[in-house]
Write a protein that holds these residues in place. Structure first.
Motif, short mmCIF file in Angstrom:
data_model
loop_
_atom_site.label_atom_id
_atom_site.label_comp_id
_atom_site.label_asym_id
_atom_site.label_seq_id
_atom_site.Cartn_x
_atom_site.Cartn_y
_atom_site.Cartn_z
N SER A 133 -11.24 9.09 27.02
CA SER A 133 -12.34 8.21 26.60
C SER A 133 -12.92 8.71 25.29
O SER A 133 -12.96 9.92 25.03
N GLY A 134 -13.38 7.77 24.48
CA GLY A 134 -14.14 8.15 23.28
C GLY A 134 -15.41 8.89 23.64
O GLY A 134 -15.97 9.61 22.81
N MET A 135 -15.86 8.75 24.90
CA MET A 135 -17.03 9.51 25.36
C MET A 135 -16.73 11.00 25.42
O MET A 135 -17.65 11.81 25.55
N GLY A 136 -15.46 11.36 25.35
CA GLY A 136 -15.10 12.77 25.32
C GLY A 136 -14.84 13.29 23.93
O GLY A 136 -14.43 14.44 23.75
N SER A 137 -15.08 12.46 22.91
CA SER A 137 -14.87 12.86 21.52
C SER A 137 -16.12 13.53 20.97
O SER A 137 -17.21 12.95 20.98
N PHE A 138 -15.97 14.74 20.46
CA PHE A 138 -17.12 15.44 19.87
C PHE A 138 -17.66 14.67 18.67
O PHE A 138 -18.86 14.56 18.47
N ALA A 139 -16.75 14.14 17.87
CA ALA A 139 -17.17 13.40 16.67
C ALA A 139 -17.95 12.15 17.04
O ALA A 139 -19.03 11.89 16.48
N LEU A 140 -17.44 11.36 17.97
CA LEU A 140 -18.08 10.09 18.29
C LEU A 140 -19.39 10.27 19.04
O LEU A 140 -20.34 9.50 18.84
N THR A 141 -19.47 11.27 19.89
CA THR A 141 -20.71 11.47 20.64
C THR A 141 -21.82 12.07 19.77
O THR A 141 -22.98 12.13 20.19
N HIS A 142 -21.47 12.50 18.54
CA HIS A 142 -22.47 12.97 17.60
C HIS A 142 -22.78 11.92 16.52
O HIS A 142 -23.51 12.20 15.56
N ASP A 143 -22.24 10.72 16.68
CA ASP A 143 -22.45 9.65 15.72
C ASP A 143 -23.43 8.63 16.30
O ASP A 143 -23.08 7.87 17.21
N PRO A 144 -24.68 8.59 15.80
CA PRO A 144 -25.69 7.68 16.37
C PRO A 144 -25.37 6.21 16.16
O PRO A 144 -25.98 5.35 16.79
N GLU A 145 -24.43 5.92 15.27
CA GLU A 145 -24.04 4.53 15.04
C GLU A 145 -23.04 4.02 16.08
O GLU A 145 -22.79 2.82 16.17
N ARG A 146 -22.48 4.93 16.86
CA ARG A 146 -21.50 4.57 17.87
C ARG A 146 -22.15 4.53 19.24
O ARG A 146 -23.08 5.30 19.54
N VAL A 147 -21.64 3.66 20.11
CA VAL A 147 -22.16 3.61 21.48
C VAL A 147 -21.96 4.93 22.18
O VAL A 147 -22.79 5.36 23.00
N GLY A 217 8.62 8.62 19.42
CA GLY A 217 7.18 8.36 19.46
C GLY A 217 6.36 9.64 19.36
O GLY A 217 6.90 10.75 19.41
N PRO A 218 5.04 9.49 19.24
CA PRO A 218 4.16 10.65 19.05
C PRO A 218 3.97 11.45 20.33
O PRO A 218 4.25 10.97 21.44
N THR A 219 3.48 12.65 20.17
CA THR A 219 3.05 13.45 21.31
C THR A 219 1.83 14.26 20.87
O THR A 219 1.68 14.60 19.69
N GLY A 220 0.94 14.53 21.81
CA GLY A 220 -0.27 15.28 21.51
C GLY A 220 -1.31 14.50 20.74
O GLY A 220 -2.18 15.10 20.10
N THR A 221 -1.28 13.17 20.80
CA THR A 221 -2.24 12.35 20.05
C THR A 221 -3.29 11.77 20.99
O THR A 221 -3.13 11.72 22.21
N PHE A 222 -4.37 11.30 20.38
CA PHE A 222 -5.49 10.66 21.08
C PHE A 222 -5.75 9.35 20.36
O PHE A 222 -6.14 9.35 19.19
N ARG A 223 -5.52 8.22 21.03
CA ARG A 223 -5.54 6.93 20.36
C ARG A 223 -6.32 5.88 21.13
O ARG A 223 -6.34 5.90 22.36
N ASP A 224 -6.94 4.97 20.37
CA ASP A 224 -7.46 3.75 20.97
C ASP A 224 -6.66 2.57 20.43
O ASP A 224 -5.63 2.77 19.77
N ARG A 225 -7.10 1.37 20.67
CA ARG A 225 -6.31 0.20 20.29
C ARG A 225 -6.21 0.03 18.77
O ARG A 225 -5.36 -0.72 18.29
N HIS A 226 -7.05 0.74 18.02
CA HIS A 226 -7.04 0.62 16.56
C HIS A 226 -6.28 1.74 15.88
O HIS A 226 -6.04 1.67 14.67
N GLY A 227 -5.94 2.80 16.61
CA GLY A 227 -5.22 3.90 15.99
C GLY A 227 -5.71 5.26 16.50
O GLY A 227 -6.29 5.36 17.57
N GLU A 228 -5.48 6.30 15.71
CA GLU A 228 -5.84 7.64 16.14
C GLU A 228 -7.34 7.83 16.17
O GLU A 228 -8.06 7.31 15.32
N MET A 229 -7.78 8.60 17.16
CA MET A 229 -9.21 8.84 17.39
C MET A 229 -9.61 10.21 16.85
O MET A 229 -8.81 11.15 16.84
N PRO A 230 -10.88 10.35 16.43
CA PRO A 230 -11.36 11.68 16.03
C PRO A 230 -11.59 12.54 17.26
O PRO A 230 -11.98 12.05 18.31
N TRP A 231 -11.32 13.83 17.11
CA TRP A 231 -11.50 14.74 18.25
C TRP A 231 -12.99 14.98 18.52
O TRP A 231 -13.36 15.29 19.63
#
Length: 231
Positions: A133-147, A217-231
């Motif tokens: 989940s993006g809820m487990g992303s350090f970058a996204l959970t520190h971004d006040p513009e993101r849910v 195909g890739p391995t070790g990646t973290f992706r959503d429907r738009h592409g690679e996610m920030p860690w």
């Protein structure tokens, strides 16, 4: 024919993933804890039901033995089963609350992956998809513009961060298996009272994409429907 095993697949994201992969030509083994609901879902989709409780060693071993006896092996494992856990505020969370969430979301993945690796290794191109989940992303959970940065769920977010790290470590440790993590995004499911803006089909885009990668195909990646996610 690609054979895919999905945990927690009797409803929501797991159910839609099963439907889409069957449509794409996969033989789907629908894993669920509740026999009645799991069998009904499998019958409706044209999948085979396999009972599995990801928190129980004996149940997981029995599920792997069932698949070994019937299919002989699998090509894709989708670790989808997950729980949100306690809604209590952070100062009221207990060790028991934490253990319950991590046993499903993290330890469950280890338990199932360990049991199913011998079956995966019978495939020429084995694939594991861990639903994070993006809820487990350090970058996204520190971004006040993101849910993800506005919603507090200490145990769930910590467990999903662990899922993503577990994914990258498995990818390094298992070079013969493609191991990736998918973020469904904020999707209308039972988890959030169907409040998410994405449809369940949109929420499974990344899962399906990673479940259908080829040998290059890739391995070790973290992706959503738009592409690679920030860690």
């Amino acid at each position: 024919m690609t054979t895919t095993f999905i945990t927690g697949a009797n409803r929501s994201l797991g159910h839609e993933t099963a439907r889409r992969l069957i449509e794409a030509g996969h033989t789907v083994l629908l894993g669920a804890r509740d026999p009645e609901r799991g069998r009904a879902a499998a019958d409706a989709l044209g999948a085979r039901f396999v009972r599995i409780d990801v928190t129980d060693d004996a149940s997981v071993a029995a599920a792997a033995a069932d698949v070994a006896a019937h299919e002989g092996g699998i090509d894709v494992l989708i670790n989808n089963a997950g729980v949100l856990g306690s809604h209590n505020p952070a100062d009221q969370l207990t060790a028991a609350d934490a253990a319950a969430v991590f046993d499903v979301n993290v330890v469950g993945i280890v338990r199932v992956t360990h049991a199913f690796l011998p079956l995966l290794r019978k495939s020429e191109h084995p694939v594991v998809v861990n639903v994070s989940s993006g809820m487990g992303s350090f970058a996204l959970t520190h971004d006040p513009e993101r849910v993800e940065g506005r919603y507090l769920a200490p145990l769930y977010t910590a467990s999903k961060a662990a899922v993503t790290m577990l994914t990258t470590q498995y990818a390094k440790a298992l070079p013969d298996v493609k191991v990736n993590a998918a973020d469904p995004g904020y999707t209308a499911t039972d988890f959030n009272g169907h409040s998410g803006p994405q449809t369940v089909t949109e929420g499974t885009d990344a899962i399906v994409a990673l479940a259908t990668i080829g040998p290059d195909g890739p391995t070790g990646t973290f992706r959503d429907r738009h592409g690679e996610m920030p860690w």
